[in-house]
Motif scaffolding. Sequence first.
Motif, PDB file in Angstrom:
ATOM      1  N   LEU A  44       0.788  -1.232   0.000  1.00 10.14           N
ATOM      2  CA  LEU A  44       0.000   0.000   0.000  1.00 10.14           C
ATOM      3  C   LEU A  44       0.824   1.289   0.000  1.00 10.14           C
ATOM      4  O   LEU A  44       0.318   2.337  -0.381  1.00 10.14           O
ATOM      5  CB  LEU A  44      -0.927   0.023   1.219  1.00 10.14           C
ATOM      6  CG  LEU A  44      -1.982  -1.081   1.310  1.00 10.14           C
ATOM      7  CD1 LEU A  44      -2.762  -0.941   2.619  1.00 10.14           C
ATOM      8  CD2 LEU A  44      -2.932  -1.009   0.125  1.00 10.14           C
ATOM      9  N   GLY A  45       2.068   1.222   0.463  1.00 12.44           N
ATOM     10  CA  GLY A  45       2.853   2.442   0.611  1.00 12.44           C
ATOM     11  C   GLY A  45       3.142   3.131  -0.711  1.00 12.44           C
ATOM     12  O   GLY A  45       3.358   2.470  -1.732  1.00 12.44           O
ATOM     13  N   PRO A  46       3.176   4.470  -0.720  1.00 13.95           N
ATOM     14  CA  PRO A  46       3.435   5.217  -1.951  1.00 13.95           C
ATOM     15  C   PRO A  46       4.914   5.352  -2.303  1.00 13.95           C
ATOM     16  O   PRO A  46       5.257   5.899  -3.352  1.00 13.95           O
ATOM     17  CB  PRO A  46       2.836   6.592  -1.642  1.00 13.95           C
ATOM     18  CG  PRO A  46       3.027   6.742  -0.162  1.00 13.95           C
ATOM     19  CD  PRO A  46       2.828   5.358   0.400  1.00 13.95           C
ATOM     20  N   ALA A  47       5.804   4.869  -1.450  1.00 12.23           N
ATOM     21  CA  ALA A  47       7.237   4.996  -1.711  1.00 12.23           C
ATOM     22  C   ALA A  47       7.634   4.269  -2.989  1.00 12.23           C
ATOM     23  O   ALA A  47       6.994   3.298  -3.379  1.00 12.23           O
ATOM     24  CB  ALA A  47       8.031   4.434  -0.524  1.00 12.23           C
ATOM     25  N   PRO A  48       8.681   4.736  -3.671  1.00 11.59           N
ATOM     26  CA  PRO A  48       9.189   4.038  -4.865  1.00 11.59           C
ATOM     27  C   PRO A  48       9.617   2.614  -4.515  1.00 11.59           C
ATOM     28  O   PRO A  48       9.891   2.294  -3.354  1.00 11.59           O
ATOM     29  CB  PRO A  48      10.385   4.891  -5.297  1.00 11.59           C
ATOM     30  CG  PRO A  48      10.136   6.240  -4.689  1.00 11.59           C
ATOM     31  CD  PRO A  48       9.430   5.968  -3.397  1.00 11.59           C
ATOM     32  N   ASP A  49       9.723   1.763  -5.527  1.00 10.19           N
ATOM     33  CA  ASP A  49      10.002   0.350  -5.296  1.00 10.19           C
ATOM     34  C   ASP A  49      11.278   0.101  -4.513  1.00 10.19           C
ATOM     35  O   ASP A  49      11.319  -0.768  -3.635  1.00 10.19           O
ATOM     36  CB  ASP A  49      10.080  -0.389  -6.641  1.00 10.19           C
ATOM     37  CG  ASP A  49       8.698  -0.569  -7.262  1.00 10.19           C
ATOM     38  OD1 ASP A  49       7.707  -0.372  -6.536  1.00 10.19           O
ATOM     39  OD2 ASP A  49       8.619  -0.895  -8.450  1.00 10.19           O
ATOM     40  N   VAL A  50      12.345   0.860  -4.812  1.00  7.04           N
ATOM     41  CA  VAL A  50      13.621   0.600  -4.146  1.00  7.04           C
ATOM     42  C   VAL A  50      13.497   0.815  -2.651  1.00  7.04           C
ATOM     43  O   VAL A  50      14.057   0.050  -1.843  1.00  7.04           O
ATOM     44  CB  VAL A  50      14.741   1.491  -4.745  1.00  7.04           C
ATOM     45  CG1 VAL A  50      14.463   2.976  -4.503  1.00  7.04           C
ATOM     46  CG2 VAL A  50      16.088   1.097  -4.149  1.00  7.04           C
ATOM     47  N   ARG A  51      12.754   1.819  -2.231  1.00  7.58           N
ATOM     48  CA  ARG A  51      12.584   2.090  -0.797  1.00  7.58           C
ATOM     49  C   ARG A  51      11.661   1.052  -0.163  1.00  7.58           C
ATOM     50  O   ARG A  51      11.913   0.598   0.952  1.00  7.58           O
ATOM     51  CB  ARG A  51      12.025   3.501  -0.605  1.00  7.58           C
ATOM     52  CG  ARG A  51      11.821   3.898   0.860  1.00  7.58           C
ATOM     53  CD  ARG A  51      11.537   5.376   1.040  1.00  7.58           C
ATOM     54  NE  ARG A  51      12.742   6.160   0.807  1.00  7.58           N
ATOM     55  CZ  ARG A  51      12.955   6.891  -0.297  1.00  7.58           C
ATOM     56  NH1 ARG A  51      12.050   6.937  -1.258  1.00  7.58           N
ATOM     57  NH2 ARG A  51      14.071   7.575  -0.432  1.00  7.58           N
ATOM     58  N   LYS A  52      10.612   0.688  -0.846  1.00  6.32           N
ATOM     59  CA  LYS A  52       9.701  -0.316  -0.303  1.00  6.32           C
ATOM     60  C   LYS A  52      10.397  -1.679  -0.183  1.00  6.32           C
ATOM     61  O   LYS A  52      10.156  -2.424   0.771  1.00  6.32           O
ATOM     62  CB  LYS A  52       8.450  -0.430  -1.184  1.00  6.32           C
ATOM     63  CG  LYS A  52       7.513   0.763  -1.052  1.00  6.32           C
ATOM     64  CD  LYS A  52       6.114   0.453  -1.544  1.00  6.32           C
ATOM     65  CE  LYS A  52       6.066   0.276  -3.046  1.00  6.32           C
ATOM     66  NZ  LYS A  52       4.665   0.151  -3.518  1.00  6.32           N
ATOM     67  N   ILE A  53      11.260  -1.989  -1.137  1.00  4.72           N
ATOM     68  CA  ILE A  53      12.000  -3.249  -1.063  1.00  4.72           C
ATOM     69  C   ILE A  53      12.945  -3.245   0.130  1.00  4.72           C
ATOM     70  O   ILE A  53      13.061  -4.233   0.863  1.00  4.72           O
ATOM     71  CB  ILE A  53      12.778  -3.497  -2.373  1.00  4.72           C
ATOM     72  CG1 ILE A  53      11.789  -3.791  -3.510  1.00  4.72           C
ATOM     73  CG2 ILE A  53      13.773  -4.643  -2.211  1.00  4.72           C
ATOM     74  CD1 ILE A  53      12.435  -3.878  -4.877  1.00  4.72           C
ATOM     75  N   LEU A  54      13.644  -2.116   0.332  1.00  4.78           N
ATOM     76  CA  LEU A  54      14.557  -1.992   1.469  1.00  4.78           C
ATOM     77  C   LEU A  54      13.790  -2.182   2.778  1.00  4.78           C
ATOM     78  O   LEU A  54      14.236  -2.919   3.669  1.00  4.78           O
ATOM     79  CB  LEU A  54      15.241  -0.625   1.459  1.00  4.78           C
ATOM     80  CG  LEU A  54      16.147  -0.326   2.662  1.00  4.78           C
ATOM     81  CD1 LEU A  54      17.330  -1.277   2.686  1.00  4.78           C
ATOM     82  CD2 LEU A  54      16.624   1.129   2.623  1.00  4.78           C
ATOM     83  N   LEU A  55      12.640  -1.535   2.888  1.00  5.84           N
ATOM     84  CA  LEU A  55      11.832  -1.636   4.103  1.00  5.84           C
ATOM     85  C   LEU A  55      11.319  -3.062   4.300  1.00  5.84           C
ATOM     86  O   LEU A  55      11.393  -3.615   5.399  1.00  5.84           O
ATOM     87  CB  LEU A  55      10.652  -0.660   4.013  1.00  5.84           C
ATOM     88  CG  LEU A  55       9.747  -0.563   5.243  1.00  5.84           C
ATOM     89  CD1 LEU A  55      10.526   0.008   6.420  1.00  5.84           C
ATOM     90  CD2 LEU A  55       8.534   0.325   4.938  1.00  5.84           C
ATOM     91  N   PHE A  56      10.823  -3.655   3.235  1.00  2.76           N
ATOM     92  CA  PHE A  56      10.261  -5.002   3.302  1.00  2.76           C
ATOM     93  C   PHE A  56      11.327  -6.019   3.698  1.00  2.76           C
ATOM     94  O   PHE A  56      11.080  -6.903   4.526  1.00  2.76           O
ATOM     95  CB  PHE A  56       9.650  -5.371   1.951  1.00  2.76           C
ATOM     96  CG  PHE A  56       9.017  -6.726   1.912  1.00  2.76           C
ATOM     97  CD1 PHE A  56       7.850  -6.989   2.607  1.00  2.76           C
ATOM     98  CD2 PHE A  56       9.599  -7.750   1.186  1.00  2.76           C
ATOM     99  CE1 PHE A  56       7.262  -8.249   2.577  1.00  2.76           C
ATOM    100  CE2 PHE A  56       9.017  -9.015   1.142  1.00  2.76           C
ATOM    101  CZ  PHE A  56       7.845  -9.253   1.842  1.00  2.76           C
ATOM    102  N   VAL A  57      12.509  -5.902   3.126  1.00  2.00           N
ATOM    103  CA  VAL A  57      13.580  -6.861   3.402  1.00  2.00           C
ATOM    104  C   VAL A  57      14.095  -6.723   4.839  1.00  2.00           C
ATOM    105  O   VAL A  57      14.224  -7.727   5.566  1.00  2.00           O
ATOM    106  CB  VAL A  57      14.736  -6.693   2.398  1.00  2.00           C
ATOM    107  CG1 VAL A  57      15.963  -7.496   2.841  1.00  2.00           C
ATOM    108  CG2 VAL A  57      14.288  -7.135   1.016  1.00  2.00           C
TER     109      VAL A  57
END
Length: 249
Positions: free
Chosen positions: A38-51
């Motif tokens: 759901l987050g609006p952050a770009p993919d690279v940031r969302k991937i960093l957060l998710f990982v």
Amino acid sequence: MVYMAVVWAASKRVNNAGWVDVAWSYSFAGVAALLFWLGPAPDVRKILLFVTVGLWSLRLGTHLAIRVGKHHPEEDKRYAALREQFPKRPWLMFFGFFQAQAVLVGILSTPFFVVAANTSPTLSPWEIAGAMLWLVAIAGESLADSQLSAFRDRPENRGKVCDVGLWKYSRHPNYFCEWMIWVAFAVMAVGSPGGWVGILSPVIMYYLLTQVTGIPPAEAQSLKSRGDAYRSYQDRTSAFFPRPPRSAA
């Protein structure tokens, strides 16, 4: 809160409140997955957060699941003590306790929400620094857990105090590294607008680990089971922050 209500019902069924620690740890992986979706952050940031959040959550939850499962149906002594304080309706008390854990998950997830809301196309130096600190901290926590498990698995160490490896420099290196993971999350949040609010998470965790659910009950149990040997360990070894051990007087 619905999730924790289900966990409460399952724990009540097997008569072991210790499973809340496992559920609490795994819940952050769920938060990370939701923010990735759901987050609006770009993919690279969302991937960093998710990982970072997901791997930490799954590692800790699995570690605790193995520990709780190994001792089940025996309940963690912290929760056994809570039962004694509420002998008439212990599971009603536990329902409130489980719901408080759900609220705590929301509060501690503040840095994750901040990072997930950042729409900048590139990672900031703060996020990179936080990720590097996270890597060091989770490696340290994993090492501390494995050293303690290996020590306890040796029959000749039964009843002895683990003072090898990282445990030589801190009586609770696992708690210290856990806290450093939360510091890393806060550092990552600093790179986002309003990221200063992320400092709330490591402040809360420091208080909980050193004053409430971490060190105090662990020390009390160690003194009860190991007596003078643990008192000697306390005299020479830092409780939380790693440092060289003191020489015997």
